[in-house]
Design an enzyme around this catalytic site. Sequence first.
Site, PDB file in Angstrom:
ATOM      1  N   HIS A 127       0.788  -1.245   0.000  1.00 53.00           N
ATOM      2  CA  HIS A 127       0.000   0.000   0.000  1.00 53.00           C
ATOM      3  C   HIS A 127       0.820   1.295   0.000  1.00 53.00           C
ATOM      4  CE1 HIS A 127      -0.193   0.075   4.724  1.00 53.00           C
ATOM      5  NE2 HIS A 127       1.003  -0.228   4.272  1.00 53.00           N
ATOM      6  N   HIS A 128       2.151   1.173   0.083  1.00 54.53           N
ATOM      7  CA  HIS A 128       2.971   2.399  -0.009  1.00 54.53           C
ATOM      8  C   HIS A 128       3.361   2.735  -1.449  1.00 54.53           C
ATOM      9  CE1 HIS A 128       3.160   2.519   4.283  1.00 54.53           C
ATOM     10  NE2 HIS A 128       3.853   1.400   4.379  1.00 54.53           N
ATOM     11  N   ALA A 129       3.113   1.803  -2.365  1.00 49.26           N
ATOM     12  CA  ALA A 129       3.480   2.076  -3.762  1.00 49.26           C
ATOM     13  C   ALA A 129       2.543   3.123  -4.350  1.00 49.26           C
ATOM     14  CB  ALA A 129       3.428   0.784  -4.575  1.00 49.26           C
TER      15      ALA A 129
END
Length: 309
Positions: A127-129
Amino acid sequence: MIEKNSKNIIPIIYHEGYSTEFPIEHRFVMRKFPLLVEVLQKEGILSENNLYTPNLINREDLLLAHEKSYVDRVLTANLSKEELREMGLPYSPGLIDRVLWEVSGTILAGEIALKYGIACNAGGGTHHAHPSKASGFCIFNDIATAVRVLQFRKKIKTALIIDLDVHQGDGNNAFFGEDNSVFVFSMHGEKNFPLRKVKGDLDIALPDEIGDLEYMNILREALPEILNKFSPDLVFYDAGIDPFEGDTLGKLSLSEQGLLDRDIYVLTTLHNLSLPVATVIGGGYDKDHYALANRHGIIFRAAERVFGF
Ligand SMILES: [Zn+2]
């Protein structure tokens, strides 16, 4: 919906490509994927009856979510030093392959959830991409890509992302900040990574060391309110286990029972509303890789409890 009282009924998505050769001492535990599968097999939660394997995503589908020049820089090993630093993982072709498999798994989990009401990916939660950059161990965003692919294939119009990984899913918000078809809900450690949060539809920032009871009170208030206002075609649930008290990157104080209660609550709430849900395992960090894999088993046990018996 799934037939009750049959064995191995929770669809589980996995591919051995989820892991690759990797430094064993790295904070990102690459072994956790095959170890998790072992745990699930031992407990009788996973067998060949309920194992689903994805087909590898193609570049065109990846481009439904991610920016073209970024995708090509990743696929041709042309990321800058700064981009590699932000990614936080040692680059290798195997590393990129494993992320592509994981993204493929989350797309398949979404498709199967639409059919059976529930599907659990034994990976995912990157989810940090962002659309055009890697960050915090995440290269391509599995949930964002799955949402875009399923929208493109006209399987869904709207989606809700429930992100209970302890770190804010800044990448998810970078994809869907301006998009009314996707609601992003995150509960995360206020003082934890990423330093610069990206605004989502509902962000609840938690103080360090919050425990089971307080955490559940906040969640029980927030989730029904979201579902009163927004009725998605599909839910993606990032069941990160890094709010655990012993997690090396977590800073919160949830117990394993607290994580199980959390997952049962989320799945029961969605099940009661007949909302299909695809789960991903999200973050979890522990030097004891077996304990870590066992902890990632919690979401599967919760799914079996809620949907199975
Ligand atoms: Zn995390």
